[in-house]
Design a protein around this motif. Structure first.
Motif, PDB file in Angstrom:
ATOM      1  N   GLN A 168       2.650  -3.663   2.698  1.00 58.11           N
ATOM      2  CA  GLN A 168       2.118  -3.409   1.456  1.00 58.11           C
ATOM      3  C   GLN A 168       0.613  -3.777   1.326  1.00 58.11           C
ATOM      4  OE1 GLN A 168       3.330  -1.147  -1.182  1.00 58.11           O
ATOM      5  NE2 GLN A 168       1.240  -1.092  -1.156  1.00 58.11           N
ATOM      6  N   LEU A 169       0.271  -4.984   1.504  1.00 62.05           N
ATOM      7  CA  LEU A 169      -1.107  -5.470   1.624  1.00 62.05           C
ATOM      8  C   LEU A 169      -2.097  -4.919   2.835  1.00 62.05           C
ATOM      9  CD1 LEU A 169      -0.211  -9.461   1.227  1.00 62.05           C
ATOM     10  CD2 LEU A 169      -0.484  -7.457  -0.600  1.00 62.05           C
ATOM     11  N   VAL A 170      -1.484  -4.687   3.873  1.00 58.66           N
ATOM     12  CA  VAL A 170      -2.146  -3.931   4.741  1.00 58.66           C
ATOM     13  C   VAL A 170      -2.642  -2.575   4.441  1.00 58.66           C
ATOM     14  CG1 VAL A 170      -2.233  -3.214   7.045  1.00 58.66           C
ATOM     15  CG2 VAL A 170      -1.397  -5.261   6.826  1.00 58.66           C
ATOM     16  N   LEU A 171      -1.671  -1.859   3.812  1.00 60.24           N
ATOM     17  CA  LEU A 171      -1.915  -0.450   3.308  1.00 60.24           C
ATOM     18  C   LEU A 171      -2.942  -0.289   2.273  1.00 60.24           C
ATOM     19  CD1 LEU A 171       0.978   2.146   2.603  1.00 60.24           C
ATOM     20  CD2 LEU A 171      -1.040   1.912   1.208  1.00 60.24           C
ATOM     21  N   LEU A 172      -2.968  -1.586   1.522  1.00 58.04           N
ATOM     22  CA  LEU A 172      -3.866  -1.597   0.178  1.00 58.04           C
ATOM     23  C   LEU A 172      -5.109  -2.032   0.765  1.00 58.04           C
ATOM     24  CD1 LEU A 172      -1.796  -3.374  -2.725  1.00 58.04           C
ATOM     25  CD2 LEU A 172      -2.440  -1.032  -2.438  1.00 58.04           C
ATOM     26  N   GLN A 173      -5.240  -2.672   1.846  1.00 60.97           N
ATOM     27  CA  GLN A 173      -6.632  -3.176   2.349  1.00 60.97           C
ATOM     28  C   GLN A 173      -7.176  -1.990   3.049  1.00 60.97           C
ATOM     29  OE1 GLN A 173      -6.165  -6.470   4.874  1.00 60.97           O
ATOM     30  NE2 GLN A 173      -6.744  -7.844   3.140  1.00 60.97           N
ATOM     31  N   LYS A 174      -6.373  -0.967   3.827  1.00 64.71           N
ATOM     32  CA  LYS A 174      -7.001   0.157   4.328  1.00 64.71           C
ATOM     33  C   LYS A 174      -7.395   1.146   3.600  1.00 64.71           C
ATOM     34  CE  LYS A 174      -4.234  -0.239   8.812  1.00 64.71           C
ATOM     35  NZ  LYS A 174      -3.327   0.621   9.631  1.00 64.71           N
ATOM     36  N   SER A 175      -6.595   1.484   2.332  1.00 57.68           N
ATOM     37  CA  SER A 175      -7.072   2.548   1.363  1.00 57.68           C
ATOM     38  C   SER A 175      -7.948   2.008   0.412  1.00 57.68           C
ATOM     39  CB  SER A 175      -5.957   2.907   0.516  1.00 57.68           C
ATOM     40  OG  SER A 175      -5.295   1.792  -0.206  1.00 57.68           O
ATOM     41  N   ARG A 176      -8.140   0.701   0.203  1.00 53.41           N
ATOM     42  CA  ARG A 176      -9.095   0.269  -0.651  1.00 53.41           C
ATOM     43  C   ARG A 176      -9.172   0.877  -2.139  1.00 53.41           C
ATOM     44  NH1 ARG A 176     -11.479  -4.708   1.223  1.00 53.41           N
ATOM     45  NH2 ARG A 176     -11.660  -4.544   3.398  1.00 53.41           N
ATOM     46  N   ASN A 177      -7.958   1.239  -2.276  1.00 56.56           N
ATOM     47  CA  ASN A 177      -7.799   1.827  -3.567  1.00 56.56           C
ATOM     48  C   ASN A 177      -6.465   1.513  -4.399  1.00 56.56           C
ATOM     49  OD1 ASN A 177      -7.947   3.797  -5.744  1.00 56.56           O
ATOM     50  ND2 ASN A 177      -6.851   5.361  -4.754  1.00 56.56           N
ATOM     51  N   ILE A 178      -6.559   0.632  -5.158  1.00 60.91           N
ATOM     52  CA  ILE A 178      -5.532  -0.121  -5.784  1.00 60.91           C
ATOM     53  C   ILE A 178      -5.530   0.736  -7.483  1.00 60.91           C
ATOM     54  CG2 ILE A 178      -4.431  -1.955  -6.905  1.00 60.91           C
ATOM     55  CD1 ILE A 178      -6.192  -3.788  -4.918  1.00 60.91           C
ATOM     56  N   GLY A 228       0.116   5.204  -1.996  1.00 60.16           N
ATOM     57  CA  GLY A 228      -0.186   3.576  -2.144  1.00 60.16           C
ATOM     58  C   GLY A 228       0.705   2.650  -2.081  1.00 60.16           C
ATOM     59  N   ILE A 229       2.173   3.286  -1.870  1.00 52.51           N
ATOM     60  CA  ILE A 229       3.263   2.521  -1.604  1.00 52.51           C
ATOM     61  C   ILE A 229       3.655   2.460  -0.060  1.00 52.51           C
ATOM     62  CG2 ILE A 229       5.803   1.884  -2.350  1.00 52.51           C
ATOM     63  CD1 ILE A 229       3.640   1.306  -4.428  1.00 52.51           C
ATOM     64  N   SER A 230       4.169   1.453   0.372  1.00 54.61           N
ATOM     65  CA  SER A 230       4.444   1.119   1.721  1.00 54.61           C
ATOM     66  C   SER A 230       6.008   1.142   1.797  1.00 54.61           C
ATOM     67  CB  SER A 230       4.081  -0.218   2.326  1.00 54.61           C
ATOM     68  OG  SER A 230       4.785  -0.440   3.583  1.00 54.61           O
ATOM     69  N   LYS A 290       8.426  12.250  -0.858  1.00 50.50           N
ATOM     70  CA  LYS A 290       8.199  12.079   0.438  1.00 50.50           C
ATOM     71  C   LYS A 290       6.829  12.682   1.293  1.00 50.50           C
ATOM     72  CE  LYS A 290      11.190  15.552   2.949  1.00 50.50           C
ATOM     73  NZ  LYS A 290      12.410  15.744   3.610  1.00 50.50           N
ATOM     74  N   GLN A 291       6.516  13.593   0.401  1.00 52.61           N
ATOM     75  CA  GLN A 291       5.634  14.330   1.037  1.00 52.61           C
ATOM     76  C   GLN A 291       3.999  13.741   0.632  1.00 52.61           C
ATOM     77  OE1 GLN A 291       5.582  18.606  -0.224  1.00 52.61           O
ATOM     78  NE2 GLN A 291       7.490  18.972   0.543  1.00 52.61           N
ATOM     79  N   THR A 292       4.216  12.737  -0.235  1.00 49.81           N
ATOM     80  CA  THR A 292       3.046  11.808  -0.662  1.00 49.81           C
ATOM     81  C   THR A 292       3.203  10.593   0.156  1.00 49.81           C
ATOM     82  OG1 THR A 292       4.070  10.810  -2.705  1.00 49.81           O
ATOM     83  CG2 THR A 292       3.305  13.254  -2.878  1.00 49.81           C
ATOM     84  N   TYR A 293       4.030  10.245   0.758  1.00 50.15           N
ATOM     85  CA  TYR A 293       3.738   8.875   1.538  1.00 50.15           C
ATOM     86  C   TYR A 293       2.685   8.819   2.659  1.00 50.15           C
ATOM     87  CZ  TYR A 293       5.375   5.713   4.935  1.00 50.15           C
ATOM     88  OH  TYR A 293       5.568   4.641   5.984  1.00 50.15           O
ATOM     89  N   SER A 294       1.857   7.880   2.535  1.00 41.57           N
ATOM     90  CA  SER A 294       0.818   7.601   3.340  1.00 41.57           C
ATOM     91  C   SER A 294       1.301   7.120   4.560  1.00 41.57           C
ATOM     92  CB  SER A 294      -0.154   6.580   2.518  1.00 41.57           C
ATOM     93  OG  SER A 294      -0.331   7.319   1.242  1.00 41.57           O
ATOM     94  N   LYS A 295       1.730   7.883   5.421  1.00 42.78           N
ATOM     95  CA  LYS A 295       2.388   7.309   6.682  1.00 42.78           C
ATOM     96  C   LYS A 295       1.150   6.749   7.793  1.00 42.78           C
ATOM     97  CE  LYS A 295       5.271   8.963  10.353  1.00 42.78           C
ATOM     98  NZ  LYS A 295       6.089   9.932  11.173  1.00 42.78           N
TER      99      LYS A 295
END
Length: 215
Positions: free
Chosen positions: A136-146, A31-33, A85-90
């Motif tokens: 970061q905002l784009v990533l949160l919008q894509k995941s829809r999970n805050i 969830g972190i960019s 690094k393995q949990t990064y949402s690339k």
């Protein structure tokens, strides 16, 4: 230093502590960019080039060192830590942040605070900070999970910018002021970018509270 400036600094620092807490305790950066964190490293390194050439106060030096150190630490965790690094949402962190770097640098060359290397880089850091949160905002919008810690991190960053706006207003009316359009307009743009996030943050908080209510 007025109360708004101090509160803004402390809120900014707290946002970073919240993020480090998330990464260190969960061994996860989901969830972190990383791209936003890379931009913040660049912001602090270019803004604080005067660290060893101009002295203002112990507080000023400490805050600069803390912001540089913590931003680099977050970047290191996300890029190089063997577990984190393995949990990064690339796949979700797909914003082309290099366009932001190039655009802000060109703007700093065209509209700098002053025509010197340090002032052009300082202006670049101001422009870049205004838009650094976009990945970061784009990533949160894509995941829809805050999740709570990620949401609180971005919320505190928004609060920090709002407090700095109050600081500028306070200084405008209480000090012999100079018109400083670059930080003022950049700060307004940065604060406005959080509006969409605040909507999703409030919605997420409401859903969380509803789930806690007894049936």
């Amino acid at each position: 230093m007025n109360v708004f400036r101090l509160a803004g600094d402390m809120t900014h620092l707290l946002s970073i502590v919240v993020l480090l807490l998330k990464i260190r305790t969960t061994k996860s950066c989901a969830g972190i960019s990383l791209k936003t964190q890379e931009l913040y490293v660049l912001v602090f390194l270019t803004r604080y080039l005067d660290l060893f050439t101009r002295y203002f106060s112990v507080y000023n030096v400490l805050m600069k060192l803390i912001f540089i150190g913590t931003s680099v630490a977050i970047f290191w965790y996300m890029r190089y830590h063997k577990v984190v690094k393995q949990t990064y949402s690339k796949d979700l962190d797909s914003f082309r942040h290099y366009h932001l770097i190039l655009g802000c640098f060109l703007m700093a060359l065209l509209i700098p605070f002053d025509f010197s290397v340090t002032e052009v880089l300082w202006t670049f850091s101001i422009y870049l900070e205004a838009v650094a949160i976009l990945p970061q905002l784009v990533l949160l919008q894509k995941s829809r999970n805050i999740d709570n810690l990620t949401g609180n991190y971005v919320f505190l960053l928004g609060a920090y910018r709002a407090l700095y706006l109050l600081n500028w207003i306070y200084r405008f009316f209480t000090e012999i002021h100079k018109i400083r359009w670059i930080p003022w307009i950049s700060g307004l743009v940065q604060t406005a970018l959080y509006a969409d996030f605040f909507y999703y943050y409030i919605q997420s908080w409401r859903k969380h509270e509803e789930l806690k209510l007894p049936a």
